[in-house]
Motif scaffolding. Sequence first.
Motif, PDB file in Angstrom:
ATOM      1  N   ILE A  13       0.867  -1.192   0.000  1.00  0.00           N
ATOM      2  CA  ILE A  13       0.000   0.000   0.000  1.00  0.00           C
ATOM      3  C   ILE A  13       0.895   1.232   0.000  1.00  0.00           C
ATOM      4  CG2 ILE A  13      -1.920   1.190   1.102  1.00  0.00           C
ATOM      5  CD1 ILE A  13      -2.307  -1.295   2.855  1.00  0.00           C
ATOM      6  N   GLY A  16       4.876   5.660  -2.694  1.00  0.00           N
ATOM      7  CA  GLY A  16       5.936   6.641  -2.409  1.00  0.00           C
ATOM      8  C   GLY A  16       7.277   5.930  -2.437  1.00  0.00           C
ATOM      9  N   ALA A  18       9.174   4.500  -0.079  1.00  0.00           N
ATOM     10  CA  ALA A  18       9.294   3.231   0.642  1.00  0.00           C
ATOM     11  C   ALA A  18       8.534   2.118  -0.086  1.00  0.00           C
ATOM     12  CB  ALA A  18       8.771   3.384   2.061  1.00  0.00           C
ATOM     13  N   GLU A  37      -1.436   2.701  -5.206  1.00  0.00           N
ATOM     14  CA  GLU A  37      -1.071   4.092  -4.915  1.00  0.00           C
ATOM     15  C   GLU A  37      -2.308   4.971  -5.035  1.00  0.00           C
ATOM     16  OE1 GLU A  37       1.291   6.076  -3.666  1.00  0.00           O
ATOM     17  OE2 GLU A  37      -0.036   7.722  -4.174  1.00  0.00           O
ATOM     18  N   ASP A  39      -2.694   8.405  -4.948  1.00  0.00           N
ATOM     19  CA  ASP A  39      -2.676   9.678  -5.689  1.00  0.00           C
ATOM     20  C   ASP A  39      -1.662   9.635  -6.811  1.00  0.00           C
ATOM     21  OD1 ASP A  39      -4.491  11.044  -4.011  1.00  0.00           O
ATOM     22  OD2 ASP A  39      -2.895  11.248  -2.523  1.00  0.00           O
ATOM     23  N   VAL A  46       8.775  15.785  -0.620  1.00  0.00           N
ATOM     24  CA  VAL A  46       9.943  16.374   0.032  1.00  0.00           C
ATOM     25  C   VAL A  46      10.917  15.267   0.416  1.00  0.00           C
ATOM     26  CG1 VAL A  46       9.303  18.620   1.002  1.00  0.00           C
ATOM     27  CG2 VAL A  46       8.451  16.526   2.060  1.00  0.00           C
ATOM     28  N   LYS A 136      -7.325   3.755  -3.861  1.00  0.00           N
ATOM     29  CA  LYS A 136      -7.034   4.082  -2.462  1.00  0.00           C
ATOM     30  C   LYS A 136      -7.553   2.985  -1.551  1.00  0.00           C
ATOM     31  CE  LYS A 136      -7.018   8.156   0.301  1.00  0.00           C
ATOM     32  NZ  LYS A 136      -6.570   9.457   0.141  1.00  0.00           N
ATOM     33  N   PHE A 282       3.700  17.891  10.275  1.00  0.00           N
ATOM     34  CA  PHE A 282       4.135  16.534  10.630  1.00  0.00           C
ATOM     35  C   PHE A 282       4.477  16.479  12.110  1.00  0.00           C
ATOM     36  CE2 PHE A 282       7.776  19.016   9.339  1.00  0.00           C
ATOM     37  CZ  PHE A 282       8.754  18.712  10.262  1.00  0.00           C
ATOM     38  N   VAL A 298       6.546  -0.001   6.565  1.00  0.00           N
ATOM     39  CA  VAL A 298       7.835   0.579   6.161  1.00  0.00           C
ATOM     40  C   VAL A 298       7.696   2.093   5.969  1.00  0.00           C
ATOM     41  CG1 VAL A 298       8.610  -1.550   5.005  1.00  0.00           C
ATOM     42  CG2 VAL A 298       7.411   0.188   3.678  1.00  0.00           C
ATOM     43  N   GLU A 300       7.672   6.151   6.390  1.00  0.00           N
ATOM     44  CA  GLU A 300       7.111   7.071   7.382  1.00  0.00           C
ATOM     45  C   GLU A 300       5.872   6.522   8.071  1.00  0.00           C
ATOM     46  OE1 GLU A 300       6.497  11.079   6.020  1.00  0.00           O
ATOM     47  OE2 GLU A 300       8.643  11.461   6.170  1.00  0.00           O
ATOM     48  N   MET A 304       8.614   8.408  11.640  1.00  0.00           N
ATOM     49  CA  MET A 304       8.877   9.698  11.004  1.00  0.00           C
ATOM     50  C   MET A 304      10.055  10.325  11.739  1.00  0.00           C
ATOM     51  SD  MET A 304       7.719  12.489   9.186  1.00  0.00           S
ATOM     52  CE  MET A 304       8.814  13.899   9.058  1.00  0.00           C
ATOM     53  N   GLY A 312      15.216  10.541   6.589  1.00  0.00           N
ATOM     54  CA  GLY A 312      13.953   9.896   6.232  1.00  0.00           C
ATOM     55  C   GLY A 312      14.079   8.989   5.013  1.00  0.00           C
ATOM     56  N   VAL A 313      14.819   9.458   4.017  1.00  0.00           N
ATOM     57  CA  VAL A 313      14.953   8.691   2.777  1.00  0.00           C
ATOM     58  C   VAL A 313      15.749   7.409   3.041  1.00  0.00           C
ATOM     59  CG1 VAL A 313      16.079   8.755   0.517  1.00  0.00           C
ATOM     60  CG2 VAL A 313      14.655  10.672   1.254  1.00  0.00           C
ATOM     61  N   THR A 314      16.844   7.553   3.797  1.00  0.00           N
ATOM     62  CA  THR A 314      17.634   6.361   4.154  1.00  0.00           C
ATOM     63  C   THR A 314      16.765   5.366   4.911  1.00  0.00           C
ATOM     64  OG1 THR A 314      19.679   7.620   4.251  1.00  0.00           O
ATOM     65  CG2 THR A 314      19.653   5.578   5.490  1.00  0.00           C
TER      66      THR A 314
HETATM   67  C1  LIG Z   1       9.161  18.795   5.409  1.00  0.00           C
HETATM   68  C2  LIG Z   1       9.930  17.518   5.227  1.00  0.00           C
HETATM   69  C3  LIG Z   1      11.231  17.557   4.748  1.00  0.00           C
HETATM   70  C4  LIG Z   1      11.945  16.372   4.595  1.00  0.00           C
HETATM   71  N1  LIG Z   1      13.244  16.448   4.184  1.00  0.00           N
HETATM   72  C5  LIG Z   1      13.981  15.324   4.128  1.00  0.00           C
HETATM   73  C6  LIG Z   1      15.339  15.364   3.705  1.00  0.00           C
HETATM   74  O1  LIG Z   1      15.883  16.425   3.394  1.00  0.00           O
HETATM   75  N2  LIG Z   1      16.016  14.188   3.621  1.00  0.00           N
HETATM   76  C7  LIG Z   1      15.436  12.993   3.947  1.00  0.00           C
HETATM   77  O2  LIG Z   1      16.108  11.969   3.877  1.00  0.00           O
HETATM   78  N3  LIG Z   1      14.147  12.927   4.308  1.00  0.00           N
HETATM   79  C8  LIG Z   1      13.408  14.045   4.414  1.00  0.00           C
HETATM   80  N4  LIG Z   1      12.088  13.967   4.757  1.00  0.00           N
HETATM   81  C9  LIG Z   1      11.482  12.646   4.953  1.00  0.00           C
HETATM   82  C10 LIG Z   1      11.167  11.964   3.614  1.00  0.00           C
HETATM   83  O3  LIG Z   1      10.460  12.822   2.784  1.00  0.00           O
HETATM   84  C11 LIG Z   1      10.334  10.731   3.876  1.00  0.00           C
HETATM   85  O4  LIG Z   1      10.919   9.987   4.894  1.00  0.00           O
HETATM   86  C12 LIG Z   1      10.157   9.804   2.712  1.00  0.00           C
HETATM   87  O5  LIG Z   1       9.711  10.482   1.592  1.00  0.00           O
HETATM   88  C13 LIG Z   1       9.167   8.731   3.146  1.00  0.00           C
HETATM   89  O6  LIG Z   1       8.526   8.154   2.107  1.00  0.00           O
HETATM   90  P1  LIG Z   1       7.314   7.140   2.320  1.00  0.00           P
HETATM   91  O7  LIG Z   1       7.256   6.355   1.067  1.00  0.00           O
HETATM   92  O8  LIG Z   1       7.423   6.437   3.602  1.00  0.00           O
HETATM   93  O9  LIG Z   1       6.028   8.069   2.471  1.00  0.00           O
HETATM   94  P2  LIG Z   1       5.292   8.947   1.363  1.00  0.00           P
HETATM   95  O10 LIG Z   1       6.275   9.547   0.445  1.00  0.00           O
HETATM   96  O11 LIG Z   1       4.380   9.842   2.128  1.00  0.00           O
HETATM   97  O12 LIG Z   1       4.438   7.895   0.518  1.00  0.00           O
HETATM   98  C14 LIG Z   1       3.238   7.357   0.990  1.00  0.00           C
HETATM   99  C15 LIG Z   1       2.374   7.054  -0.213  1.00  0.00           C
HETATM  100  O13 LIG Z   1       1.242   6.302   0.198  1.00  0.00           O
HETATM  101  C16 LIG Z   1       0.122   6.749  -0.527  1.00  0.00           C
HETATM  102  N5  LIG Z   1      -1.081   6.433   0.258  1.00  0.00           N
HETATM  103  C17 LIG Z   1      -1.465   6.979   1.436  1.00  0.00           C
HETATM  104  N6  LIG Z   1      -2.632   6.454   1.829  1.00  0.00           N
HETATM  105  C18 LIG Z   1      -2.989   5.543   0.889  1.00  0.00           C
HETATM  106  C19 LIG Z   1      -4.107   4.686   0.739  1.00  0.00           C
HETATM  107  N7  LIG Z   1      -5.082   4.667   1.647  1.00  0.00           N
HETATM  108  N8  LIG Z   1      -4.169   3.895  -0.356  1.00  0.00           N
HETATM  109  C20 LIG Z   1      -3.177   3.906  -1.276  1.00  0.00           C
HETATM  110  N9  LIG Z   1      -2.099   4.719  -1.199  1.00  0.00           N
HETATM  111  C21 LIG Z   1      -2.007   5.519  -0.124  1.00  0.00           C
HETATM  112  C22 LIG Z   1       0.337   8.262  -0.667  1.00  0.00           C
HETATM  113  O14 LIG Z   1      -0.398   8.782  -1.765  1.00  0.00           O
HETATM  114  C23 LIG Z   1       1.840   8.328  -0.865  1.00  0.00           C
HETATM  115  O15 LIG Z   1       2.209   8.322  -2.222  1.00  0.00           O
HETATM  116  C24 LIG Z   1      11.343  15.132   4.906  1.00  0.00           C
HETATM  117  C25 LIG Z   1      10.029  15.092   5.366  1.00  0.00           C
HETATM  118  C26 LIG Z   1       9.320  16.269   5.544  1.00  0.00           C
HETATM  119  C27 LIG Z   1       7.916  16.215   6.061  1.00  0.00           C
END
Ligand SMILES: Cc1cc2nc3c(=O)[nH]c(=O)nc-3n(C[C@H](O)[C@H](O)[C@H](O)COP(=O)(O)OP(=O)(O)OC[C@H]3O[C@@H](n4cnc5c(N)ncnc54)[C@H](O)[C@@H]3O)c2cc1C
Length: 439
Positions: A13, A16, A18, A37, A39, A46, A136, A282, A298, A300, A304, A312-314
Amino acid sequence: MNTNPDQHDVTVIGGGLAGIAASIHLARAGLRVLCIEGDAPSGDEVGESLDWSAPALLEALGLPMETLIAQGNATYKRHVILKLQDGSEQHYEPSAWLERAPFHVDLRTLHVDRSTLAKSLREIALQHGVKILTDKVVDIEKRGREVVALTTHQGLQIRSPWFIDASGGTARLFPRAFDLPVDEYGPNKVAIWSYFTVPESIEGTTLYATVPRRTYMDWVWQIPIHANTVSVGYVTTGDAIKHMRQSGLTVCDIYESQLSRFPPLQKLFLNKKPISPRVTSFRCRVHRKVSGPNWLVVGEAASMVDPMTSNGVTSAMRHAVEASHLIAKYRRRRRLPYLATTLYSWRVRSMASFFNVGIEKVMYDWPIREQIGPLTAGDMYTIPAWLMNLLYTRINPTGLVGTALFGLVLASLRSASRIVSWLCRRFASSPSAAVSPVS
Ligand SMILES: Cc1cc2nc3c(=O)[nH]c(=O)nc-3n(C[C@H](O)[C@H](O)[C@H](O)COP(=O)(O)OP(=O)(O)OC[C@H]3O[C@@H](n4cnc5c(N)ncnc54)[C@H](O)[C@@H]3O)c2cc1C
């Protein structure tokens, strides 16, 4: 249309970072993956300044540093610079000896354009046969601690033996569905950011901060995501934003006035008007027990970490590697052993709380910062943080002994920063003068 459990091995699910990273690793391990996904990519992603452990994780996904640079989707990051309003500054970079034997650490990492990175990763996922469904997830069917099926907004019922929740920090679908306990760090925060074209490239991630006495820190990032494009963001507490909004300021006013405190940023506004900055809020947090018999959380959705840590990316890519490895390893059993789920949760929690406690106690909160000075506090945070990330990458502590030892070291460092912070607060000259975290 409903899917039966034999159609896909794993349902992920969230598409993004992760979720796509986990999908690629799983597909490479020979599993059939459906990634849902919600959206279309918004362009508001970010996470642009990467830690030194991130490039190897990106390379494992098929995107080596050189490719990202050649494609124009990234710039090299060699150091972080902290600039204070009084003009003083400090550069933080890994020591040159780390480059030599036996360490062989690449002293470069990257700043990335997250929109183009997302597109490249999506293409790689599709090439590996990952099926991406734009829909979704709206409901989760459970049996005890097991996930049985997902229902989507379009009315699909999706069943598979394995599930990964990569729904991000806002949705956190499985943590909410299983009511997973959570530890939170620091206040609610808000980030306001935009992009600017600059005449010449800057090098390194630059953080700008003012550090008035006894206040919680707010700061500005400046990250060169392309040779001529910088991402500039302001981060402060939700309370501070509320206070400023109540005094009649718009988001644009707040953004412009906060950036204009720093002379190098004032000129950004000469060429670009009007500005429509993006806004996100956040809370740094870590969930406990982020895996069950047939699922793992996995990115965020699990933890977080504060953006100032650039971690966060790592973390997202690391969780993706570890979660997909566990599913691939136990795929025939169709169940994760209790020990494996416990150790995965322990690693996620101990890394994220180490970064969050460290950045809160050493940088955001005032006692340590005021006692040793903000520039030295920067060293006090970055040296253990870089070292721990590097050690994690080298040791890859996935077994019981590695996870336990690593967890204990991280817990000791966390406790040390709490104790030092407490002592600094205790011995600060006039504790009664402390003010609330509203700047
Ligand atoms: C302001 C800010 C600045 C940052 N800067 C840095 C930085 O400089 N360096 C760094 O390493 N990290 C940074 N981070 C952290 C980094 O952005 C995140 O850790 C990373 O992008 C996490 O990705 P993710 O895939 O876990 O989450 P997300 O990128 O949020 O992906 C989650 C996905 O799940 C989808 N989703 C949600 N609900 C549903 C659902 N019900 N059904 C289907 N899909 C769904 C969403 O549409 C989204 O695409 C920052 C974070 C913030 C808030």
